[in-house]
Design a protein around this motif. Sequence first.
Motif, PDB file in Angstrom:
ATOM      1  N   TYR A 160       0.797  -1.203   0.059  1.00 45.24           N
ATOM      2  CA  TYR A 160      -0.031  -0.012   0.014  1.00 45.24           C
ATOM      3  C   TYR A 160       0.817   1.184   0.033  1.00 45.24           C
ATOM      4  CZ  TYR A 160       0.703  -0.004   5.090  1.00 45.24           C
ATOM      5  OH  TYR A 160       1.286  -0.341   6.430  1.00 45.24           O
ATOM      6  N   THR A 161       0.364   2.376  -0.224  1.00 42.03           N
ATOM      7  CA  THR A 161       1.194   3.578  -0.438  1.00 42.03           C
ATOM      8  C   THR A 161      -0.059   4.782  -0.584  1.00 42.03           C
ATOM      9  OG1 THR A 161       2.782   5.117  -1.294  1.00 42.03           O
ATOM     10  CG2 THR A 161       1.350   3.622  -2.755  1.00 42.03           C
ATOM     11  N   TRP A 162       0.117   5.798  -0.320  1.00 41.35           N
ATOM     12  CA  TRP A 162      -0.575   7.186  -0.750  1.00 41.35           C
ATOM     13  C   TRP A 162       0.182   7.595  -1.969  1.00 41.35           C
ATOM     14  CZ3 TRP A 162      -4.189   9.311   1.958  1.00 41.35           C
ATOM     15  CH2 TRP A 162      -4.331   9.176   3.189  1.00 41.35           C
ATOM     16  N   PRO A 163      -0.567   8.108  -2.765  1.00 44.73           N
ATOM     17  CA  PRO A 163      -0.301   8.483  -4.211  1.00 44.73           C
ATOM     18  C   PRO A 163       1.204   9.100  -4.497  1.00 44.73           C
ATOM     19  CG  PRO A 163      -2.595   9.039  -3.963  1.00 44.73           C
ATOM     20  CD  PRO A 163      -1.893   8.647  -2.616  1.00 44.73           C
ATOM     21  N   ASP A 164       1.332  10.004  -3.278  1.00 46.24           N
ATOM     22  CA  ASP A 164       2.654  10.562  -3.286  1.00 46.24           C
ATOM     23  C   ASP A 164       4.055   9.690  -2.752  1.00 46.24           C
ATOM     24  OD1 ASP A 164       2.540  10.541  -0.643  1.00 46.24           O
ATOM     25  OD2 ASP A 164       2.309  12.801  -0.567  1.00 46.24           O
ATOM     26  N   GLY A 165       3.562   8.639  -2.676  1.00 41.01           N
ATOM     27  CA  GLY A 165       4.804   7.608  -1.989  1.00 41.01           C
ATOM     28  C   GLY A 165       4.844   7.513  -0.382  1.00 41.01           C
ATOM     29  N   ARG A 166       4.188   8.368   0.228  1.00 45.13           N
ATOM     30  CA  ARG A 166       4.109   8.373   1.551  1.00 45.13           C
ATOM     31  C   ARG A 166       3.646   6.849   2.294  1.00 45.13           C
ATOM     32  NH1 ARG A 166       0.380  11.771   3.882  1.00 45.13           N
ATOM     33  NH2 ARG A 166      -0.612  12.017   1.882  1.00 45.13           N
ATOM     34  N   ASP A 167       4.231   6.570   3.365  1.00 46.33           N
ATOM     35  CA  ASP A 167       3.818   5.459   4.043  1.00 46.33           C
ATOM     36  C   ASP A 167       3.979   4.072   2.953  1.00 46.33           C
ATOM     37  OD1 ASP A 167       3.498   6.643   6.330  1.00 46.33           O
ATOM     38  OD2 ASP A 167       1.423   7.406   5.662  1.00 46.33           O
ATOM     39  N   ALA A 168       4.572   4.127   2.006  1.00 44.77           N
ATOM     40  CA  ALA A 168       4.700   2.752   1.196  1.00 44.77           C
ATOM     41  C   ALA A 168       5.315   1.628   1.932  1.00 44.77           C
ATOM     42  CB  ALA A 168       5.774   3.122   0.045  1.00 44.77           C
ATOM     43  N   ALA A 169       4.550   0.649   1.775  1.00 42.96           N
ATOM     44  CA  ALA A 169       4.944  -0.732   2.723  1.00 42.96           C
ATOM     45  C   ALA A 169       4.227  -2.072   1.918  1.00 42.96           C
ATOM     46  CB  ALA A 169       3.963  -0.500   3.979  1.00 42.96           C
ATOM     47  N   GLY A 170       5.407  -2.874   2.022  1.00 46.20           N
ATOM     48  CA  GLY A 170       5.061  -4.390   1.510  1.00 46.20           C
ATOM     49  C   GLY A 170       5.272  -5.415   2.462  1.00 46.20           C
ATOM     50  N   PHE A 171       4.520  -6.434   2.324  1.00 47.66           N
ATOM     51  CA  PHE A 171       4.425  -7.531   3.020  1.00 47.66           C
ATOM     52  C   PHE A 171       4.469  -8.903   2.658  1.00 47.66           C
ATOM     53  CE2 PHE A 171       2.475  -3.623   5.164  1.00 47.66           C
ATOM     54  CZ  PHE A 171       3.065  -3.583   6.397  1.00 47.66           C
ATOM     55  N   VAL A 172       4.979  -9.995   2.944  1.00 46.83           N
ATOM     56  CA  VAL A 172       4.777 -11.165   2.619  1.00 46.83           C
ATOM     57  C   VAL A 172       4.378 -12.112   3.733  1.00 46.83           C
ATOM     58  CG1 VAL A 172       7.319 -11.646   3.148  1.00 46.83           C
ATOM     59  CG2 VAL A 172       6.160 -12.790   1.362  1.00 46.83           C
ATOM     60  N   LEU A 173       3.425 -13.069   3.174  1.00 45.62           N
ATOM     61  CA  LEU A 173       2.827 -13.817   4.240  1.00 45.62           C
ATOM     62  C   LEU A 173       3.748 -14.986   4.568  1.00 45.62           C
ATOM     63  CD1 LEU A 173      -0.057 -13.852   5.880  1.00 45.62           C
ATOM     64  CD2 LEU A 173      -0.741 -15.477   3.665  1.00 45.62           C
ATOM     65  N   GLN A 174       3.857 -15.258   5.789  1.00 44.51           N
ATOM     66  CA  GLN A 174       4.850 -16.366   6.078  1.00 44.51           C
ATOM     67  C   GLN A 174       4.357 -16.722   7.485  1.00 44.51           C
ATOM     68  OE1 GLN A 174       8.967 -14.726   6.797  1.00 44.51           O
ATOM     69  NE2 GLN A 174       9.377 -14.765   4.474  1.00 44.51           N
ATOM     70  N   GLY A 175       4.015 -18.038   7.300  1.00 45.43           N
ATOM     71  CA  GLY A 175       3.373 -18.823   8.460  1.00 45.43           C
ATOM     72  C   GLY A 175       2.198 -18.147   9.119  1.00 45.43           C
ATOM     73  N   GLY A 176       1.309 -17.638   8.295  1.00 49.65           N
ATOM     74  CA  GLY A 176       0.070 -16.885   8.435  1.00 49.65           C
ATOM     75  C   GLY A 176       0.202 -15.725   9.045  1.00 49.65           C
ATOM     76  N   VAL A 177       1.298 -15.038   9.075  1.00 47.28           N
ATOM     77  CA  VAL A 177       1.601 -13.594   9.571  1.00 47.28           C
ATOM     78  C   VAL A 177       2.343 -12.508   8.463  1.00 47.28           C
ATOM     79  CG1 VAL A 177       2.953 -12.260  11.300  1.00 47.28           C
ATOM     80  CG2 VAL A 177       1.982 -14.573  11.882  1.00 47.28           C
ATOM     81  N   TYR A 178       1.965 -11.697   8.346  1.00 47.11           N
ATOM     82  CA  TYR A 178       2.673 -10.416   7.283  1.00 47.11           C
ATOM     83  C   TYR A 178       3.980 -10.143   7.837  1.00 47.11           C
ATOM     84  CZ  TYR A 178      -1.058 -10.066   3.875  1.00 47.11           C
ATOM     85  OH  TYR A 178      -1.868 -10.175   2.819  1.00 47.11           O
ATOM     86  N   LYS A 179       5.045 -10.627   7.301  1.00 43.58           N
ATOM     87  CA  LYS A 179       6.224 -10.127   7.551  1.00 43.58           C
ATOM     88  C   LYS A 179       6.615  -8.747   6.473  1.00 43.58           C
ATOM     89  CE  LYS A 179       7.429 -13.497  10.400  1.00 43.58           C
ATOM     90  NZ  LYS A 179       7.446 -13.215  11.750  1.00 43.58           N
ATOM     91  N   PRO A 180       7.084  -7.654   7.084  1.00 45.04           N
ATOM     92  CA  PRO A 180       7.227  -6.425   6.378  1.00 45.04           C
ATOM     93  C   PRO A 180       8.501  -6.760   5.418  1.00 45.04           C
ATOM     94  CG  PRO A 180       7.068  -5.966   8.725  1.00 45.04           C
ATOM     95  CD  PRO A 180       7.163  -7.271   8.494  1.00 45.04           C
ATOM     96  N   LEU A 181       8.206  -6.009   4.383  1.00 50.11           N
ATOM     97  CA  LEU A 181       9.594  -6.329   3.193  1.00 50.11           C
ATOM     98  C   LEU A 181      10.229  -4.917   3.307  1.00 50.11           C
ATOM     99  CD1 LEU A 181       7.732  -7.721   0.096  1.00 50.11           C
ATOM    100  CD2 LEU A 181       9.143  -8.877   1.482  1.00 50.11           C
ATOM    101  N   ALA A 182      11.526  -5.178   3.277  1.00 52.42           N
ATOM    102  CA  ALA A 182      12.271  -3.743   3.559  1.00 52.42           C
ATOM    103  C   ALA A 182      12.630  -3.424   2.076  1.00 52.42           C
ATOM    104  CB  ALA A 182      13.911  -4.211   4.311  1.00 52.42           C
ATOM    105  N   ALA A 183      12.273  -2.212   1.855  1.00 49.42           N
ATOM    106  CA  ALA A 183      12.830  -1.436   0.618  1.00 49.42           C
ATOM    107  C   ALA A 183      13.980  -0.981   0.741  1.00 49.42           C
ATOM    108  CB  ALA A 183      11.781  -0.311   0.393  1.00 49.42           C
ATOM    109  N   ASP A 184      14.594  -1.209  -0.667  1.00 48.44           N
ATOM    110  CA  ASP A 184      16.189  -0.745  -0.653  1.00 48.44           C
ATOM    111  C   ASP A 184      16.215   0.822  -0.813  1.00 48.44           C
ATOM    112  OD1 ASP A 184      15.658   0.010  -3.422  1.00 48.44           O
ATOM    113  OD2 ASP A 184      16.511  -1.652  -4.270  1.00 48.44           O
ATOM    114  N   ALA A 185      17.113   1.412  -1.154  1.00 46.37           N
ATOM    115  CA  ALA A 185      17.443   3.155  -0.903  1.00 46.37           C
ATOM    116  C   ALA A 185      16.660   3.684  -1.968  1.00 46.37           C
ATOM    117  CB  ALA A 185      18.983   3.224  -1.122  1.00 46.37           C
ATOM    118  N   GLU A 186      16.421   2.919  -3.201  1.00 45.23           N
ATOM    119  CA  GLU A 186      15.506   3.316  -4.237  1.00 45.23           C
ATOM    120  C   GLU A 186      14.158   3.081  -4.122  1.00 45.23           C
ATOM    121  OE1 GLU A 186      17.408   1.869  -7.660  1.00 45.23           O
ATOM    122  OE2 GLU A 186      18.770   3.577  -7.661  1.00 45.23           O
ATOM    123  N   GLY A 187      13.627   2.576  -2.962  1.00 48.08           N
ATOM    124  CA  GLY A 187      12.286   1.994  -2.896  1.00 48.08           C
ATOM    125  C   GLY A 187      11.661   0.909  -3.200  1.00 48.08           C
ATOM    126  N   PHE A 188      12.471  -0.080  -3.734  1.00 42.46           N
ATOM    127  CA  PHE A 188      12.298  -1.255  -4.268  1.00 42.46           C
ATOM    128  C   PHE A 188      12.223  -2.300  -3.295  1.00 42.46           C
ATOM    129  CE2 PHE A 188      13.924   0.706  -8.143  1.00 42.46           C
ATOM    130  CZ  PHE A 188      13.090   0.353  -9.028  1.00 42.46           C
TER     131      PHE A 188
END
Length: 208
Positions: A160-188
């Motif tokens: 999810y993200t705001w249209p301007d990129g604020r609070d961009a976040a990613g998660f992957v499901l592992q063992g029934g729990v969302y683990k945050p994905l760490a973005a690199d310096a360029e936001g990937f």
Amino acid sequence: MSKVRTLGVMLPPEAVFGRLDPEGPGLTSAEEFGRLDIDDEHPVELIGGWVLPMSPGNYRTGQLSGDLYALLRSLVQAKGWSLSQDARHTLPRPPETVVFPDISLHAVPEVEYVPGTETIGRVPDLVVEILGRKTYERDMAPSGAKFLAYRMSGVREYYYTWPDGRDAAGFVLQGGVYKPLAADAEGFFPSVLLGQGFRLVPPALQAT
């Protein structure tokens, strides 16, 4: 809000639903929701039996959604998967939940519909939500009701993200729990499902 928290819809008591319309229909089944006459200017969705307002699209959210869709389309086509925008989905958990992900990816060639409806019955493998003022509370981690519904229903990757990129976040499901994905310096974000780094704003894929 107290009515929601005593409903016992499998969501924890700290789940955040966002604003409830006191003039709304109250507890509603997915079947009843499918018969509601929904005004395009005042869209709604259903979570745990509660009809909740959505943010109507605007230029910025529409532009970002279109750019993300265009970015993913060629990759999805090459894999033989399916991709959609704002498609109606029913989720298995919590019961009586019908949502409209901004972007939903299914890692199969075709999706199944609930018989006699235009509602997709398969849980997406990847979802992207663009945050809006009426929906951000229920979309965001860790207690958003929609965030929890995606996790409980088995959506493998959620962004999810705001249209301007604020609070961009990613998660992957592992063992029934969302683990945050760490973005690199360029936001990937490193997406295992896509097999590439995935950036929301500005939209881009990157070989990993």
